[in-house]
Design an enzyme around this catalytic site. Structure first.
Site: not given
Ligand code: ADP
Ligand code: MG
Length: 310
Positions: A6-7, A124, A208, A270
């Site tokens: 999303g970023n 969710k 996603k 992820k």
């Molecule tokens: P996107 O929009 O790319 O899907 P998300 O916000 O869903 O991003 O996931 C990325 C975020 O996951 C990072 O910004 C971080 O704050 C968080 N996060 C949670 N646990 C971890 C971890 N173990 N290592 C790295 N990031 C983590």
């Molecule tokens: Mg996400």
């Protein structure tokens, strides 16, 4: 196969005004164009959380005037709109580099099981927080909302497992014809198969990253790259003992996941997506930030968290 978070589609503080989305898409597509300029074939998928969130607000506010649309329609709308925004940005970045390639976006459906446990017990959270009395109105309309304490109430929906990406064959044909394809945004439009074989959209959202893992297998991707806002997955994230993970074997990464290092709504899926891809293909998967995707693909293991087969 590149999954954009999303970023990549909003500005740094998560706002999703039109100009924020276009600016973010330009940054993301510059990185993708660079990858393509390195002779890498790219298939793009993307998140749609903030965009669906905005549509839900419109639904709520306009319900007395125009009929609200279901979540599968929101998924389709955002796939088309973001596909358009990404295509414009990518075509411009490719032209700037003199790369003779065009993009194409595919509205993509993902098959889910009507008996997925998520439909009985939705987990969710989506959309904005509302005060209890406003949430009550939507509960009366059949939605599930949960009391989240101080912040207010929030809608929860099913997040079913994607079983198949139904339009993967169209994606493959476009890849073969030389297009850079944007597909399966938001994890895919969730549909179930009726008894007569026809399809029906359902009120759900698919993760996603999990959708990306499945599409990556179906289009025979050589590597799955999950691009987000952190350069690596981290052990003991957010603690003084935090330790970024570099190159790691599948079984080691699965062990870290089992130890609970990755938060369920963010890094968890992820890691799960990349592990599924590696497990299913014996090929590598990488989690990293957008600015590192060229290195992540051109020399797998040189940056980000690179999960490799055992
Ligand atoms: P996107 O929009 O790319 O899907 P998300 O916000 O869903 O991003 O996931 C990325 C975020 O996951 C990072 O910004 C971080 O704050 C968080 N996060 C949670 N646990 C971890 C971890 N173990 N290592 C790295 N990031 C983590
Ligand atoms: Mg996400």
């Amino acid at each position: 196969m590149l999954a954009l978070g999303g970023n990549a589609m909003t500005n740094a503080d998560g706002r999703a005004r039109v100009e924020d989305q276009i600016a973010a898409a330009e940054v993301a597509m510059a990185a993708v164009a660079e990858l393509i300029a390195h002779d890498v074939e790219v298939v793009i998928t993307h998140g749609n959380g903030p965009q669906v969130g905005n549509l839900l607000v419109k639904n709520e506010l306009a319900a007395a005037v125009v009929p609200p649309v279901p979540l599968d329609w929101c998924g389709a709308s955002t796939q088309a709109t973001l596909g358009f925004v990404l295509m414009d940005a990518l075509d411009a970045e490719l032209a700037r580099r003199g790369v003779d390639k065009r993009s194409a976006a595919v509205v993509t459906r993902a098959l889910v099981d009507p008996n997925d446990p998520g439909f009985v017990k939705p987990t969710k959270p989506i959309g904005r927080f509302l005060p209890a009395d406003e949430a009550r109105l939507l509960v009366d309309h059949g939605e599930t909302w949960e009391d989240r304490g101080e912040k207010g109430w929030r809608r929860v929906v099913a997040s079913p497992e994607p079983l198949d990406i139904l339009d993967a064959a169209a994606v493959l044909e476009l890849i073969r014809a030389g297009f850079v394809v944007v597909a399966n945004g938001g994890g895919g439009i969730p549909v179930v198969r009726r008894e007569d074989g026809s399809l029906s959209g359902v009120e759900a959202v698919i993760d996603k990253d999990l959708g990306a893992a499945l599409l990556a297998v179906l289009v025979d991707a050589d590597v799955l790259v999950v691009a987000t806002d952190v350069p690596q997955a981290v052990l003991r994230y957010g603690t003084p003992g935090a330790e970024p993970i570099g190159r790691v074997t599948l079984s080691q990464m699965q062990a870290y996941a089992a130890e609970g290092h990755f938060a369920s709504g963010s890094m968890g899926p992820k890691v799960d997506a990349v592990c599924r891809f590696v497990q299913g293909t014996d090929l590598p998967g990488v989690i990293t930030s957008l600015d590192r995707i060229v290195d992540a693909v051109v020399e797998v293991g040189s940056t980000g968290t690179a999960v490799v087969p055992d």
